[in-house]
Scaffold this motif. Sequence first.
Motif, PDB file in Angstrom:
ATOM      1  N   PHE A  30       0.826  -1.209   0.000  1.00  0.00           N
ATOM      2  CA  PHE A  30       0.000   0.000   0.000  1.00  0.00           C
ATOM      3  C   PHE A  30       0.857   1.254   0.000  1.00  0.00           C
ATOM      4  CE2 PHE A  30      -3.278  -2.749   2.151  1.00  0.00           C
ATOM      5  CZ  PHE A  30      -4.165  -2.728   1.093  1.00  0.00           C
ATOM      6  N   VAL A  34      -4.255   5.004   1.741  1.00  0.00           N
ATOM      7  CA  VAL A  34      -4.903   3.792   1.236  1.00  0.00           C
ATOM      8  C   VAL A  34      -6.289   4.181   0.706  1.00  0.00           C
ATOM      9  CG1 VAL A  34      -5.791   1.523   1.857  1.00  0.00           C
ATOM     10  CG2 VAL A  34      -3.654   2.339   2.865  1.00  0.00           C
ATOM     11  N   TRP A  36      -9.918   2.918  -1.680  1.00  0.00           N
ATOM     12  CA  TRP A  36     -10.727   1.741  -2.008  1.00  0.00           C
ATOM     13  C   TRP A  36     -10.144   1.002  -3.198  1.00  0.00           C
ATOM     14  CZ3 TRP A  36     -13.920  -0.629   1.013  1.00  0.00           C
ATOM     15  CH2 TRP A  36     -14.552   0.070   2.023  1.00  0.00           C
ATOM     16  N   SER A  38      -7.000   0.870  -4.139  1.00  0.00           N
ATOM     17  CA  SER A  38      -5.791   0.125  -3.769  1.00  0.00           C
ATOM     18  C   SER A  38      -6.146  -1.128  -2.952  1.00  0.00           C
ATOM     19  CB  SER A  38      -4.812   1.008  -3.004  1.00  0.00           C
ATOM     20  OG  SER A  38      -5.338   1.427  -1.767  1.00  0.00           O
ATOM     21  N   LEU A  39      -7.213  -1.064  -2.176  1.00  0.00           N
ATOM     22  CA  LEU A  39      -7.663  -2.246  -1.439  1.00  0.00           C
ATOM     23  C   LEU A  39      -8.148  -3.335  -2.379  1.00  0.00           C
ATOM     24  CD1 LEU A  39      -9.665  -0.608   1.494  1.00  0.00           C
ATOM     25  CD2 LEU A  39      -7.592  -1.975   1.715  1.00  0.00           C
ATOM     26  N   ASN A  42      -5.286  -4.986  -4.538  1.00  0.00           N
ATOM     27  CA  ASN A  42      -4.146  -5.592  -3.853  1.00  0.00           C
ATOM     28  C   ASN A  42      -4.329  -7.110  -3.834  1.00  0.00           C
ATOM     29  OD1 ASN A  42      -2.400  -6.623  -1.759  1.00  0.00           O
ATOM     30  ND2 ASN A  42      -2.124  -4.511  -1.077  1.00  0.00           N
ATOM     31  N   LEU A  45      -3.846  -8.901  -0.486  1.00  0.00           N
ATOM     32  CA  LEU A  45      -4.979  -8.744   0.416  1.00  0.00           C
ATOM     33  C   LEU A  45      -6.127  -9.679   0.015  1.00  0.00           C
ATOM     34  CD1 LEU A  45      -6.265  -7.325   2.823  1.00  0.00           C
ATOM     35  CD2 LEU A  45      -7.053  -5.549   1.238  1.00  0.00           C
TER      36      LEU A  45
END
Length: 114
Positions: A30, A34, A36, A38-39, A42, A45
Amino acid sequence: MPRTTIALTLLCVLCISIGQILFKKAAAGFDAPVTWRSLVLNGWLIASLMLYGATTLGWVWILRQVPLNLAYPFMGLAFLFVPTLAWLVLNEPLHWKTFAGGFLILAGIMLTSH
């Protein structure tokens, strides 16, 4: 506990431990801040969440087979597995105290599982 259940319980603990390594890899990926996007993008993740989801289903199956007071002490092995995996995969330092604590955890598991 039957050997198959012990093996599956150990597999759950190992998967939880691997999930922790994947979470660490995700965190390293990250950039601040951070978002949404990038979440969602990922891969580390996503992999860790999928592994945790599957492991949770396995844990529920285990808890149908044995009482929680017999199964849960095995989760203490994660305190040995995670640092060892972090050392192997992430090149993080590993201290002798980790192994001393792991020995005590193993003794506790043996004591409570019989």
